[in-house]
Design an enzyme around this catalytic site. Sequence first.
Site, PDB file in Angstrom:
ATOM      1  N   SER A  84      30.304  34.065  44.587  1.00  0.00           N
ATOM      2  CA  SER A  84      31.250  34.972  44.329  1.00  0.00           C
ATOM      3  C   SER A  84      32.567  34.951  45.215  1.00  0.00           C
ATOM      4  O   SER A  84      32.258  34.892  46.557  1.00  0.00           O
ATOM      5  CB  SER A  84      30.666  36.262  44.232  1.00  0.00           C
ATOM      6  OG  SER A  84      31.462  37.482  43.947  1.00  0.00           O
ATOM      7  N   HIS A  87      42.440  38.294  47.963  1.00  0.00           N
ATOM      8  CA  HIS A  87      43.475  39.639  48.161  1.00  0.00           C
ATOM      9  C   HIS A  87      44.946  39.171  48.809  1.00  0.00           C
ATOM     10  O   HIS A  87      44.763  39.136  50.057  1.00  0.00           O
ATOM     11  CB  HIS A  87      43.336  41.025  48.740  1.00  0.00           C
ATOM     12  CG  HIS A  87      42.056  41.532  47.835  1.00  0.00           C
ATOM     13  ND1 HIS A  87      42.313  42.253  46.783  1.00  0.00           N
ATOM     14  CD2 HIS A  87      40.535  41.718  48.050  1.00  0.00           C
ATOM     15  CE1 HIS A  87      41.202  42.814  46.327  1.00  0.00           C
ATOM     16  NE2 HIS A  87      40.239  42.626  47.130  1.00  0.00           N
ATOM     17  N   HIS A 117      39.472  36.844  41.074  1.00  0.00           N
ATOM     18  CA  HIS A 117      37.990  37.167  41.236  1.00  0.00           C
ATOM     19  C   HIS A 117      37.113  36.193  40.401  1.00  0.00           C
ATOM     20  O   HIS A 117      37.918  35.687  39.257  1.00  0.00           O
ATOM     21  CB  HIS A 117      37.599  38.450  40.801  1.00  0.00           C
ATOM     22  CG  HIS A 117      36.220  38.656  40.575  1.00  0.00           C
ATOM     23  ND1 HIS A 117      35.679  38.549  39.294  1.00  0.00           N
ATOM     24  CD2 HIS A 117      35.026  38.851  41.207  1.00  0.00           C
ATOM     25  CE1 HIS A 117      34.457  38.540  39.175  1.00  0.00           C
ATOM     26  NE2 HIS A 117      33.953  38.784  40.327  1.00  0.00           N
ATOM     27  N   ASN A 165      33.053  34.309  39.731  1.00  0.00           N
ATOM     28  CA  ASN A 165      31.574  34.121  40.129  1.00  0.00           C
ATOM     29  C   ASN A 165      31.045  33.331  39.167  1.00  0.00           C
ATOM     30  O   ASN A 165      31.166  33.235  37.892  1.00  0.00           O
ATOM     31  CB  ASN A 165      30.885  35.665  40.543  1.00  0.00           C
ATOM     32  CG  ASN A 165      30.446  35.988  39.240  1.00  0.00           C
ATOM     33  OD1 ASN A 165      29.547  36.038  38.254  1.00  0.00           O
ATOM     34  ND2 ASN A 165      31.192  37.294  39.301  1.00  0.00           N
ATOM     35  N   ARG A 213      26.684  32.301  38.310  1.00  0.00           N
ATOM     36  CA  ARG A 213      25.333  32.756  38.780  1.00  0.00           C
ATOM     37  C   ARG A 213      24.245  32.129  37.927  1.00  0.00           C
ATOM     38  O   ARG A 213      24.652  31.875  36.649  1.00  0.00           O
ATOM     39  CB  ARG A 213      25.284  34.110  38.840  1.00  0.00           C
ATOM     40  CG  ARG A 213      25.660  34.771  37.737  1.00  0.00           C
ATOM     41  CD  ARG A 213      25.738  36.393  37.873  1.00  0.00           C
ATOM     42  NE  ARG A 213      26.229  36.925  36.688  1.00  0.00           N
ATOM     43  CZ  ARG A 213      27.573  37.004  36.061  1.00  0.00           C
ATOM     44  NH1 ARG A 213      28.380  36.577  37.057  1.00  0.00           N
ATOM     45  NH2 ARG A 213      27.883  37.704  34.943  1.00  0.00           N
ATOM     46  N   HIS A 232      45.136  30.925  32.044  1.00  0.00           N
ATOM     47  CA  HIS A 232      44.123  31.004  30.762  1.00  0.00           C
ATOM     48  C   HIS A 232      43.893  29.936  30.251  1.00  0.00           C
ATOM     49  O   HIS A 232      43.038  29.352  29.714  1.00  0.00           O
ATOM     50  CB  HIS A 232      44.773  32.169  29.737  1.00  0.00           C
ATOM     51  CG  HIS A 232      44.231  33.474  30.114  1.00  0.00           C
ATOM     52  ND1 HIS A 232      43.234  34.163  29.552  1.00  0.00           N
ATOM     53  CD2 HIS A 232      44.618  34.614  30.835  1.00  0.00           C
ATOM     54  CE1 HIS A 232      42.984  35.477  29.738  1.00  0.00           C
ATOM     55  NE2 HIS A 232      44.105  35.800  30.777  1.00  0.00           N
ATOM     56  N   HIS A 263      37.405  55.153  32.555  1.00  0.00           N
ATOM     57  CA  HIS A 263      37.909  56.479  33.033  1.00  0.00           C
ATOM     58  C   HIS A 263      39.314  56.447  33.226  1.00  0.00           C
ATOM     59  O   HIS A 263      39.875  57.676  33.598  1.00  0.00           O
ATOM     60  CB  HIS A 263      37.171  56.833  34.187  1.00  0.00           C
ATOM     61  CG  HIS A 263      37.591  56.024  35.288  1.00  0.00           C
ATOM     62  ND1 HIS A 263      37.165  54.457  35.522  1.00  0.00           N
ATOM     63  CD2 HIS A 263      38.228  56.057  36.461  1.00  0.00           C
ATOM     64  CE1 HIS A 263      37.640  54.247  36.788  1.00  0.00           C
ATOM     65  NE2 HIS A 263      38.337  54.840  37.282  1.00  0.00           N
TER      66      HIS A 263
END
Length: 302
Positions: free
Chosen positions: A90, A94, A104, A106, A108, A144, A174
């Site tokens: 991961s 910044h 970002h 990751n 797994r 992309h 939210h």
Amino acid sequence: MSVKEQFIQYLDNLQDAICAGLEGADGTAKFIEDTWERPEGGGGKTRVIANSAIFEKAGVNTSVVHGALPAAMQQAFNVPESNFFACGLSLVIHPLNPYVPTVHANWRYFELYDKNGRRLDCWFGGGSDLTPNYIFEEDARHFHGTLKNAMEPFGSDLYPKYKKQCDEYFVNKHRGEEMRGIGGVFYDYLRPTDETDEQRLFSFQQSNGNAFLPAYLPIVEKRKDNTFSEKETEWQEIRRGRYVEFNLIHDRGTLFGLKTNGRTESILMSLPPRARWYYNYQPEAGTKEAEMMKYLKPHEWA
């Protein structure tokens, strides 16, 4: 060699390659490595750069953990008392310059066993996504497009499918369905049907992991010398606040790590060193900041 042994070996090599690539782009910084052990089984290698020429904070972590599946995860997976194995890499970067995007990624692999050690289930997951503070459409197309090219040998339908899943996952619901950034690809629960398919999915993971540096480093090189002022830094920190909100409220990887007694310092490595929250903040109409907000929804790039 089992697929989990192959994947652990691959992750070690990928961690070395990504760290070397980032150090080369920065020109001055070196990653500091912190190895750790999980009392219940396994451990990992956390590598961090801080306050370097380009990267204000960057972490590239690997973990290989195993043991009894905690009750909270038994409920989440809808399984009885079980044992698990999980390994992954991961990373979160910044940058210092607000014109260089946060990124970002990751990759797994997970196995689930019954109490007798028989493998009940296994799957792969992963992805990469880009979070710019200012939009440069050519950068978005490059990022992309590189991810699409990595996936296409395994099926022309995969990039559109996993791009859509990324657009739907990295969202601050939210905040009125506001995306964290401009997305990328995201996939999970890719279960092999047999040993041949297991190797195919392992190759798919390798292709995606190997695409990270070609997708990201050219953008870093192009934007790292852009001039900026306190105004751009302030906006960067406001956007970082939204990044923090997603990671602490919605991110499944963060929740899984904390609920399986993962190493808190490594899990929260994803958080930026500085962020801001203003009450009911809205960027001024007609500004570059307001323009960025228009792109925080699904958009076709490749």
